[in-house]
Design an enzyme around this catalytic site. Structure first.
Site, mmCIF file in Angstrom:
data_model
loop_
_atom_site.group_PDB
_atom_site.id
_atom_site.type_symbol
_atom_site.label_atom_id
_atom_site.label_comp_id
_atom_site.label_asym_id
_atom_site.label_seq_id
_atom_site.Cartn_x
_atom_site.Cartn_y
_atom_site.Cartn_z
ATOM 1 N N LYS A 82 0.768 -1.235 -0.033
ATOM 2 C CA LYS A 82 -0.128 0.128 0.036
ATOM 3 C C LYS A 82 0.873 1.117 0.053
ATOM 4 O O LYS A 82 2.113 1.165 0.487
ATOM 5 C CB LYS A 82 -0.796 0.081 1.329
ATOM 6 C CG LYS A 82 -2.093 0.858 1.235
ATOM 7 C CD LYS A 82 -2.960 0.772 2.352
ATOM 8 C CE LYS A 82 -4.097 1.760 2.641
ATOM 9 N NZ LYS A 82 -4.925 1.273 3.809
ATOM 10 N N SER A 157 -9.582 0.959 3.195
ATOM 11 C CA SER A 157 -8.894 1.773 2.327
ATOM 12 C C SER A 157 -7.798 1.157 1.592
ATOM 13 O O SER A 157 -7.187 1.927 0.803
ATOM 14 C CB SER A 157 -8.369 2.854 3.219
ATOM 15 O OG SER A 157 -7.361 2.256 4.223
ATOM 16 N N SER A 181 -9.962 -2.140 6.926
ATOM 17 C CA SER A 181 -9.410 -1.690 5.619
ATOM 18 C C SER A 181 -8.808 -2.552 4.863
ATOM 19 O O SER A 181 -8.410 -2.268 3.610
ATOM 20 C CB SER A 181 -8.584 -0.423 5.788
ATOM 21 O OG SER A 181 -9.315 0.725 5.964
#
Length: 463
Positions: A82, A157, A181
């Protein structure tokens, strides 16, 4: 969406193939790059991607395998990280056009562990503004979409991480999770994910409730990732001490276990009937295998969710307010409006909201302590349109969708997501399996058991 479609190259199979010489990291990298070339323009999984660096890492791995000097089971395996997992020399902006790019001088702990293990990092994946949406909508990156249905959300997310897993860009895809997330993308894409115990995976910016975890197509690949990235790092002052965990030992028999099924969180949005039915069916399968299954009533309320939402608004109002006016104008309007409600919150109210996090932890630990595991929905709703920032669209309903996930962030307990069925229109439905703190391998083993025992009609097929 019924029927089994195995991942083209699970991590364990890749390591065996590299060792035998039947394939090489270079050949696998070429295949991944071809997948990226074919689909990235519509999926939008990457914040940073450089094909040349992928090929260079794959060549270096291939040379190690030829010399018999592989660095570990992920050597040569394609992985993604990420955007908020910093990579030395790679600009990161936290998913928002309002930020000033950060170009770190050192790799974050997760990136360092992956590189030490020889993994091939395909790229840094997208996230919404500051990671504060459960979708793939970002003022910086645009919309990240589901590879299974481009009209639907990829979740967030860890949006790009989920997209990369579903599209076959990475075998193990690392994301972060402060309220669901990594589990939301897994839930809405039919994937597997683990939010481990607090401190199990070291991160370079520890924060209350925040954890890092892998997303993959199989539980075995989650375990392969955990074996590499769960080693401690002094930069994370919350990281757990070294532990000799046999991550690849996923054998377990549910017979005799006491397992709760949690169908009503007591707060937030109502559970979609199709999701409820799928979780009940999963609980019945555990019961058929000899587990004692007991229904767990809701143990939180809307006040707790409101307090957590208030605390986060204040936290990110501070970040937003420190931007210049020109940069504030670039932040996603939904986020700008959300943080604005934290501008005038008093110190007393902020402290009350903070103390609610401790109360949530207390309730979660006490409610779940009598059980070896808790089965529940991950999200109370099905995947929603890709351009919606939140599951209800553009309205502000706080954090009404995280009632099943956020308790385990705040309590520090491990919780997984694994596909458990499909709605009549084909949208994926997930089962969450949570366990006691530090019981990460136990949770993965139960998740693996379900992966093998679930009906064929619940097994996802990936492109």
């Amino acid at each position: 969406m019924a029927g089994a479609a195995p991942l083209p190259h699970p991590a364990g199979a890749l390591a065996a193939a590299y060792a035998s010489g039947s394939t090489s990291p270079v050949e696998v990298a070429d295949e991944v790059l071809a997948r990226v070339a074919a689909r990235e323009h519509e999926v939008n999984a990457f914040a940073e991607f450089d094909a040349a660096s992928v090929r260079a890492a794959a060549r270096a791995s291939a040379a190690r395998w030829r010399r018999g000097e592989a660095l570990g089971p992920l050597d040569g395996v394609p992985v993604t990280v990420k955007e908020n997992m910093h990579r030395a020399g790679v600009a990161a902006r936290g998913g928002t056009a309002g930020s000033t790019p950060v170009v770190p001088e050192a790799d974050s702990p997760i990136v360092a562990r992956l590189l030490e293990g020889g993994a091939v990092i395909v790229g840094s994946t997208t996230m919404p503004d500051w990671g504060m949406l459960s979708s793939g909508v970002s003022s910086l990156h645009g919309v990240t979409r589901s590879p299974l249905d481009l009209d639907l959300t990829v979740g967030g997310s860890s949006s790009g991480a989920g997209a990369a897993a579903a599209a076959g860009f990475g075998v193990v895809n690392l994301g972060t999770d402060i309220g669901g997330s990594v589990r939301f993308p897994a839930a809405w894409l039919g994937l597997a994910a683990l939010k481990p115990s607090a401190g199990r995976i070291p991160i370079d910016t520890p924060y209350l409730g925040r954890a890092a975890g892998p997303i993959a197509r199989t539980v075995a690949d989650l375990a392969a990732g955990m074996a590499v990235v769960s080693r401690p790092d002094v930069r994370d002052y919350t990281s757990l001490p070294p532990a000799d965990i046999a991550w690849d030992d996923l054998a377990i028999d549910p017979a005799g276990l006491r397992i709760a099924v949690h169908l009503d969180a007591g707060a937030g949005m109502p559970v979609d009937p199709a999701i409820r039915s799928a979780v009940v069916a999963a609980a019945d399968r555990f019961a058929d295998a000899g587990a004692e299954v007991v229904e767990l009533p809701g143990f939180i309320d809307d006040g707790v969710l409101d307090d957590i939402d208030t605390f986060w608004r204040v936290r990110f109002w501070r970040t937003y307010s420190e931007l210049g006016s020109a940069r504030r104008a670039l932040v996603l309007p939904y986020i700008a409006e959300w943080v604005a409600k934290g501008a005038d919150v008093s110190g007393t109210r902020t402290l009350e909201a903070y103390e609610a996090i401790g109360e949530l932890r207390r309730r979660t630990v006490l409610a779940t302590a009598p059980f070896d595991a808790v089965l529940s929905p991950v999200a109370p709703m099905l995947a929603f349109p890709a351009d919606w920032p939140m599951p209800w669209g553009h309205d502000d309903r706080g954090m009404a969708h995280i009632a099943f996930t956020v308790p385990y962030n705040m309590s520090g307990q491990p919780a997984s997501s694994i596909n458990a069925g499909f709605a009549p229109d084909g949208r994926a439905i997930a089962l969450q399996i949570a366990g006691p703190r530090f019981a990460d391998r136990h949770v993965l083993a139960l998740t693996s058991w379900w992966e093998a025992a679930r009906p064929g009609s619940t097994v996802p097929v990936f492109p």
